[in-house]
Design an enzyme around this catalytic site. Structure first.
Site, short mmCIF file in Angstrom:
data_model
loop_
_atom_site.label_atom_id
_atom_site.label_comp_id
_atom_site.label_asym_id
_atom_site.label_seq_id
_atom_site.Cartn_x
_atom_site.Cartn_y
_atom_site.Cartn_z
N GLU A 46 3.44 14.26 8.83
CA GLU A 46 3.40 14.19 7.83
C GLU A 46 2.37 13.49 7.17
O GLU A 46 1.52 14.04 6.12
CB GLU A 46 4.18 12.87 7.85
CG GLU A 46 6.20 13.15 7.99
CD GLU A 46 6.43 14.06 6.79
OE1 GLU A 46 5.85 13.82 6.35
OE2 GLU A 46 7.63 14.34 7.16
N ASN A 50 -0.51 14.84 4.39
CA ASN A 50 -0.94 14.32 3.10
C ASN A 50 -2.74 14.00 3.12
O ASN A 50 -3.25 14.13 2.21
CB ASN A 50 -0.68 12.76 3.53
CG ASN A 50 0.88 12.21 3.27
OD1 ASN A 50 1.04 13.04 2.74
ND2 ASN A 50 1.35 10.88 3.66
N ARG A 103 7.79 17.74 -3.51
CA ARG A 103 7.13 16.86 -2.93
C ARG A 103 8.16 15.58 -3.19
O ARG A 103 8.67 15.23 -3.67
CB ARG A 103 6.01 16.32 -2.65
CG ARG A 103 5.00 17.03 -2.41
CD ARG A 103 4.09 16.83 -2.00
NE ARG A 103 4.27 16.91 -0.33
CZ ARG A 103 4.77 17.42 0.54
NH1 ARG A 103 4.59 18.64 0.47
NH2 ARG A 103 4.99 16.77 1.35
N1 LIG Z 1 -4.60 10.62 2.90
C1 LIG Z 1 -3.94 10.11 2.15
N2 LIG Z 1 -5.38 10.63 0.86
C2 LIG Z 1 -4.71 9.45 -0.53
N3 LIG Z 1 -3.85 9.99 -1.13
C3 LIG Z 1 -2.27 9.66 -0.13
C4 LIG Z 1 -2.86 10.00 1.01
N4 LIG Z 1 -1.18 10.13 1.75
C5 LIG Z 1 -0.20 9.85 0.71
N5 LIG Z 1 -1.30 9.42 -0.37
C6 LIG Z 1 -0.77 9.13 -1.48
O1 LIG Z 1 0.94 8.69 -1.02
C7 LIG Z 1 2.00 9.34 -1.83
C8 LIG Z 1 3.27 9.26 -0.96
O2 LIG Z 1 2.98 10.50 0.03
P1 LIG Z 1 4.04 10.60 1.76
O3 LIG Z 1 5.39 9.54 1.53
O4 LIG Z 1 3.73 11.10 2.66
O5 LIG Z 1 4.95 10.98 0.12
P2 LIG Z 1 4.23 13.36 -0.73
O6 LIG Z 1 3.45 13.42 0.58
O7 LIG Z 1 5.67 13.67 -0.20
O8 LIG Z 1 3.83 13.05 -1.93
C9 LIG Z 1 1.51 10.56 -2.29
O9 LIG Z 1 2.21 11.57 -2.77
C10 LIG Z 1 -0.04 10.28 -2.61
O10 LIG Z 1 0.05 9.68 -4.05
MG LIG Z 2 3.45 13.23 2.46
#
Ligand SMILES: Nc1ncnc2c1ncn2[C@@H]1O[C@H](COP(=O)(O)OP(=O)(O)O)[C@@H](O)[C@H]1O
Ligand SMILES: [Mg+2]
Lengths: 144, 102
Positions: A46, A50, A103
């Site tokens: 995960e 990301n 997503r």
């Molecule tokens: N490393 C990262 N850098 C920038 N934005 C991030 C990062 N990790 C998460 N995000 C933000 O947080 C949101 C939620 O992440 P997550 O719970 O993993 O769901 P998903 O990846 O399905 O969108 C993402 O849609 C993004 O906007």
């Molecule tokens: Mg994610």
């Protein structure tokens, strides 16, 4: 001295499996249950995804992974120098995503429930650091 | 191939294979959607017997296929999930979206 490894990978999606397998191989030495091992691999998948999908959305950047073990506790840090997160509390909410239709918005929910401790630090324009901690159970048959 | 698809009457079964993450989910999605579009099934079965790993990209894959099959009045079934995959799915409440037999 605590045991620690560092891995640096380019943010290409085919490296997602390498990252979780490498962390899994390190953790396997602590003799985790299959469930604990899968939990850790899933949480790593995960965090790394990301970095690839969100942090370095339109570019390829480097992802820095550090794994350490102290006693039965595994600590994993995954860092990117990508776009950063504006509102961390909002980003962590289940089903919140900026990633579009395919997503699920459940990455942080998985990291939170599959590990014992999740910490997210982020600065817009600078990057994000995700730190996770999980205690591996000690098995009865290893007692002296 | 990441997914093998069989069609029997109005039922499509997609046998997913290997590890489901963001990297592999895209190919699986395209193949399943092409088969659904062509056959307009009343039931789509996603069989996880050969899936060894899945993260939340797999949840996105299942939720997305639910949205694709709904307009046809179709049902989604999930079958042969290992304990690990069941755990990821339960976290997302997928057991409320689709019929899960294991
Ligand atoms: N490393 C990262 N850098 C920038 N934005 C991030 C990062 N990790 C998460 N995000 C933000 O947080 C949101 C939620 O992440 P997550 O719970 O993993 O769901 P998903 O990846 O399905 O969108 C993402 O849609 C993004 O906007
Ligand atoms: Mg994610």
């Amino acid at each position: 001295m605590k045991d620690e490894i560092k891995i640096v990978i380019p943010s290409r999606s085919q490296n997602e499996s390498f990252a979780r397998v490498a962390v899994g191989a390190f953790v396997a030495r602590l003799d985790p249950t299959l469930e604990e091992l899968n939990d850790i691999k899933t949480a790593v998948s995960e965090a790394v995804t990301n970095c690839i999908v969100h942090a370095y959305r339109d570019t390829i950047g480097k992802i820095y992974i550090t794994v350490s073990a102290e006693g039965e506790t595994v600590k994993i840090r995954i860092r990117d120098y990508g776009c950063g997160i504006e509102d961390i509390d909002k980003a962590k909410q289940p089903l919140f995503t900026t990633g579009g239709e395919e997503r699920a918005g459940l990455g942080f929910a998985v990291m939170e429930s599959f590990t014992d401790k999740l910490r997210v630090r982020s600065t817009v324009g600078k990057g994000t650091t995700v730190t996770m901690q999980k205690k591996i159970s000690v098995k009865d048959d290893t007692k002296k | 191939m990441a997914v093998k698809i069989t069609v029997s009457g109005e039922v499509i079964t997609a046998y997913l294979d290997g590890e489901i993450d963001h990297h592999t989910a895209g190919v699986m999605r395209n193949e399943i959607d092409a088969a659904v579009e062509k056959n307009m099934p009343t039931m789509l079965v996603l069989d996880f017997r050969d899936v060894s790993f899945m993260d939340s990209s797999g949840i996105g894959l299942v939720m997305g296929r639910y949205k694709v099959i709904k307009p046809y009045g179709g049902e989604l079934h999930i079958t042969n999930t290992s304990p690990h995959i069941g755990k990821v799915m339960k976290l997302a409440g997928l057991d409320r979206l689709a019929k899960m037999d294991r």
